[in-house]
Structures are given as structure tokens and as C-alpha cells.
Design an enzyme around this catalytic site. Structure first.
Site, PDB file in Angstrom:
ATOM      1  N   ILE A 157      35.710 -23.040 -68.561  1.00  0.00           N
ATOM      2  CA  ILE A 157      35.049 -23.674 -67.417  1.00  0.00           C
ATOM      3  C   ILE A 157      33.781 -22.903 -67.042  1.00  0.00           C
ATOM      4  O   ILE A 157      32.728 -23.504 -66.808  1.00  0.00           O
ATOM      5  CB  ILE A 157      36.012 -23.796 -66.210  1.00  0.00           C
ATOM      6  CG1 ILE A 157      37.184 -24.718 -66.569  1.00  0.00           C
ATOM      7  CG2 ILE A 157      35.273 -24.338 -64.992  1.00  0.00           C
ATOM      8  CD1 ILE A 157      38.276 -24.797 -65.524  1.00  0.00           C
ATOM      9  N   ARG A 244      40.806 -21.178 -57.792  1.00  0.00           N
ATOM     10  CA  ARG A 244      42.122 -21.051 -57.165  1.00  0.00           C
ATOM     11  C   ARG A 244      41.943 -20.552 -55.740  1.00  0.00           C
ATOM     12  O   ARG A 244      41.095 -19.707 -55.467  1.00  0.00           O
ATOM     13  CB  ARG A 244      42.995 -20.033 -57.930  1.00  0.00           C
ATOM     14  CG  ARG A 244      43.621 -20.585 -59.195  1.00  0.00           C
ATOM     15  CD  ARG A 244      44.777 -21.529 -58.871  1.00  0.00           C
ATOM     16  NE  ARG A 244      45.377 -22.124 -60.053  1.00  0.00           N
ATOM     17  CZ  ARG A 244      45.025 -23.294 -60.565  1.00  0.00           C
ATOM     18  NH1 ARG A 244      44.035 -23.983 -60.035  1.00  0.00           N
ATOM     19  NH2 ARG A 244      45.645 -23.785 -61.617  1.00  0.00           N
ATOM     20  N   GLU A 273      46.582 -23.790 -49.049  1.00  0.00           N
ATOM     21  CA  GLU A 273      46.668 -25.167 -49.536  1.00  0.00           C
ATOM     22  C   GLU A 273      48.135 -25.614 -49.549  1.00  0.00           C
ATOM     23  O   GLU A 273      48.990 -24.818 -49.923  1.00  0.00           O
ATOM     24  CB  GLU A 273      46.096 -25.179 -50.958  1.00  0.00           C
ATOM     25  CG  GLU A 273      45.543 -26.499 -51.413  1.00  0.00           C
ATOM     26  CD  GLU A 273      44.788 -26.358 -52.738  1.00  0.00           C
ATOM     27  OE1 GLU A 273      45.177 -27.049 -53.684  1.00  0.00           O
ATOM     28  OE2 GLU A 273      43.847 -25.544 -52.829  1.00  0.00           O
ATOM     29  N   HIS A 291      40.654 -30.129 -53.620  1.00  0.00           N
ATOM     30  CA  HIS A 291      41.182 -29.741 -54.934  1.00  0.00           C
ATOM     31  C   HIS A 291      41.087 -30.902 -55.931  1.00  0.00           C
ATOM     32  O   HIS A 291      42.088 -31.378 -56.473  1.00  0.00           O
ATOM     33  CB  HIS A 291      42.637 -29.263 -54.806  1.00  0.00           C
ATOM     34  CG  HIS A 291      43.048 -28.361 -55.942  1.00  0.00           C
ATOM     35  ND1 HIS A 291      43.995 -27.377 -55.805  1.00  0.00           N
ATOM     36  CD2 HIS A 291      42.639 -28.287 -57.236  1.00  0.00           C
ATOM     37  CE1 HIS A 291      44.159 -26.747 -56.959  1.00  0.00           C
ATOM     38  NE2 HIS A 291      43.334 -27.296 -57.851  1.00  0.00           N
ATOM     39  N   ALA A 294      39.434 -31.500 -61.416  1.00  0.00           N
ATOM     40  CA  ALA A 294      39.711 -32.221 -62.671  1.00  0.00           C
ATOM     41  C   ALA A 294      39.892 -33.717 -62.447  1.00  0.00           C
ATOM     42  O   ALA A 294      40.261 -34.441 -63.371  1.00  0.00           O
ATOM     43  CB  ALA A 294      40.968 -31.646 -63.320  1.00  0.00           C
TER      44      ALA A 294
END
Length: 318
Positions: A157, A244, A273, A291, A294
Site C-alpha cells: 500500500i 489502523r 473504532e 474505515h 478497501a
């Protein structure tokens, strides 16, 4: 053989699995019912994203299970080592979502340098009554071209982010304990490309020289950027975290935003979260997403077909 895709799977993934002779179940089973459902329905493969957790209790309770799959990169929600000890295959799709996450990083960067997050909050409220005031408030935008982007974590990434940054004309510097250098290939629409060599540097150099910092590291025991690190950063730095929650100290971040050490932050992940702190959610200098790194159709298609290919290879070809 049955596959339980408890957090969903793309149509292309279902199609590939069905073509390979598998029955795909997309019923959403509550966390506490997962083990019972797997046993009752003789499920051989369980696929999750980030919502469902596959811990020791499920692994112990489901002797018929053969594969645990994670649609995405991080496997924090799976007891990977324990599962492998018990003879299960644990698979993921590390390459599938790199481009999607990288594009979200730039969505946050563009948002931050042009105040889009705040402008989009205030234009509906004051656009008709205070147009000139808002125009003045958001007049000091900054260009990304020519600036230095520091990438912390230079895996797939991080390297996808580097490609986009280079395409924009940014200088890229990177830090990674496990990667010493990388050749970044920047492809263009017409088949042409350039290769750029990037050697990683110590973290302190990234802090010192970056106009913008983006993090691409797995879950950590401590903060990568905490109270001690913020004073080392360049004044007015922008920070993006699409990796994260818990790699940035959010209390120290708010303090740094309030005293202008940090000009803006873009957060896709959060320490607490799925219940981010209200001070984070309400801060005028933070661009926010829930979040969704993706969460593009293209990434989910790639994730689904990649999982299917691995499952078929493991269970049908052995």
C-alpha cells in the site's frame, strides 16, 4: 463444500467459487452464533473482512473447518498462529486493495490542503449568507505538487501511494524496518512508464523533512506518532492515517492540531473504532471516513476472485 462469507463477498468471488464447485453462503451470522452455524451446516471455509472475529474459541469449536480467509490485508481479527498450529489454512488478499487505499489517502490529502471537509460542512449552513467570508476562510490552499510526502510503512500500500505521489510531482521519502529500498514503477494510460528508485530512511528523517505524512503499518503495541514524536514534525504538517486505529495518539493529535503544529489530519481509522471519540469527529481540521479504504467495487472484485482462486487451489487441487 460450503463457504460461509460472513462479512459478504463480491459477485465475481461467488461466481468463481460456484464454478469451482463450492456452495457460497452469504447469510450474516451473529458473532456468538458463528461456531454453531459452521458446525450445523458443515462449513469448510469461513471468509471474513474486519467485522467477524475468528478467535481460539471458534477454531477449537469447529474441527471440520479447513480454511479461514480474510478479504483484505490485516488479520488482526484472526488468531492466525493458533489456527495454523491446528492445521488450518489462513489466507488473505494483500495486493487486492492497495490502489483503493492509496486513492483514499489522496482524497484526504486533497481534502485537507483545500479545506473541503470544513467547506462541505459550512457551505450548506452559510453559503448563501456568508459566501465572501467562507471564500476568505478557505483562500490559503496549498498545492501537493513539489511537496515532500513521507510514507511510514513501505509495503504494497505504501508503494501504491508512492506511485500516485510521483505521478503528481511530489518528492517521496519512506521509512520501513523491513524494506531497505524499492523500485516504484509509475504506469501511464498509454503503456509508457517510469521507474523510480526509493531508499528507505530512518523514521526521524521522515518526521523532520515531510510536508505530509501517511501511515501504512499494521496494528502496533505503541504509537508510531505520539506525544514525543509530534514536536519532531515540521510545523504545519498534514497527517493521514488509512492504516489502523491506534498508530497515532489521538489526544496528542488534537493538541497538535489546536496549536497549529499539524495543519490537518485525514482519518479513516480510529483508536476507539467503531465508536470514535467525539472530539475527533467534531474537529474542524480533521477529514473523516468510516474505515472505507478497501471499499471500492474494483477492490472487492479483486478480493473475491483472489480468495476464490486460493480456496480452489488449496481444496480442489490437493
Amino acid at each position: 463444500m460450503k463457504v460461509l462469507a460472513n462479512d459478504g463477498i463480491s459477485k465475481s468471488g461467488i461466481k468463481a467459487l460456484e464454478k469451482g464447485g463450492f456452495e457460497v453462503i452469504t447469510t450474516k451470522v451473529a458473532q456468538e452464533q458463528v461456531a454453531n452455524y459452521i458446525n450445523t451446516n458443515d462449513v469448510k471455509v469461513v471468509l471474513v473482512r474486519s467485522a467477524t472475529k475468528v478467535r481460539k474459541d471458534i477454531i477449537d469449536a469447529c474441527p471440520g473447518l479447513k480454511i479461514i480467509g480474510r478479504g483484505g490485508v490485516g488479520m488482526d481479527n484472526i488468531d492466525v498462529a493458533y489456527a495454523r498450529e491446528k492445521g488450518l489454512h489462513v489466507i488473505n488478499t494483500p495486493a487486492s486493495s492497495s490502489e483503493s487505499v492509496a486513492e483514499l489517502v489522496f482524497a484526504h490529502l486533497f481534502t485537507g490542503v483545500r479545506f473541503l471537509h470544513d467547506s462541505n460542512r459550512n457551505m450548506p449552513l452559510e453559503g448563501d449568507s456568508n459566501f465572501d467570508g467562507l471564500k476568505k476562510a478557505y483562500a490559503n490552499g496549498v498545492e501537493l505538487r513539489g511537496k515532500t510526502l513521507g510514507i511510514i510503512g513501505f509495503g504494497r500500500i505504501g508503494q501504491a501511494v508512492a506511485k500516485m505521489a510521483l505521478g503528481l510531482g511530489m518528492k517521496v521519502i519512506a521509512a520501513d524496518k523491513f524494506v531497505s529500498d524499492a523500485v516504484i514503477r509509475v504506469d501511464f494510460y498509454n503503456g509508457q512508464f517510469i521507474n523510480v528508485d526509493i531508499k528507505t530512511e530512518p523514521l526521524e528523517d521522515i518526521f523532520k523533512h515531510s510536508d505530509f505524512i501517511t501511515l501504512h503499518v499494521p496494528a502496533q503495541d505503541g504509537y508510531v506518532i505520539g506525544k514525543e514524536e509530534f514536536p519532531l514534525l515540521k510545523d504545519g504538517v498534514g497527517i493521514v492515517n488509512c492504516a489502523r486505529g491506534g498508530v497515532i495518539d489521538e489526544v496528542a493529535l488534537i493538541e497538535a492540531l489546536d496549536n497549529n503544529k499539524v495543519s490537518f489530519a485525514g482519518l479513516d481509522v480510529f483508536e476507539n473504532e467503531p465508536n470514535p471519540e467525539i472530539q475527533i469527529l467534531m474537529h474542524p481540521k480533521i477529514s473523516l471516513t468510516p474505515h472505507i479504504g478497501a471499499a471500492t467495487g474494483e477492490a472487492q472484485d479483486r478480493i473475491g476472485t483472489e480468495l476464490a482462486d486460493q480456496i480452489i487451489s488449496l481444496l480442489k487441487n490437493n
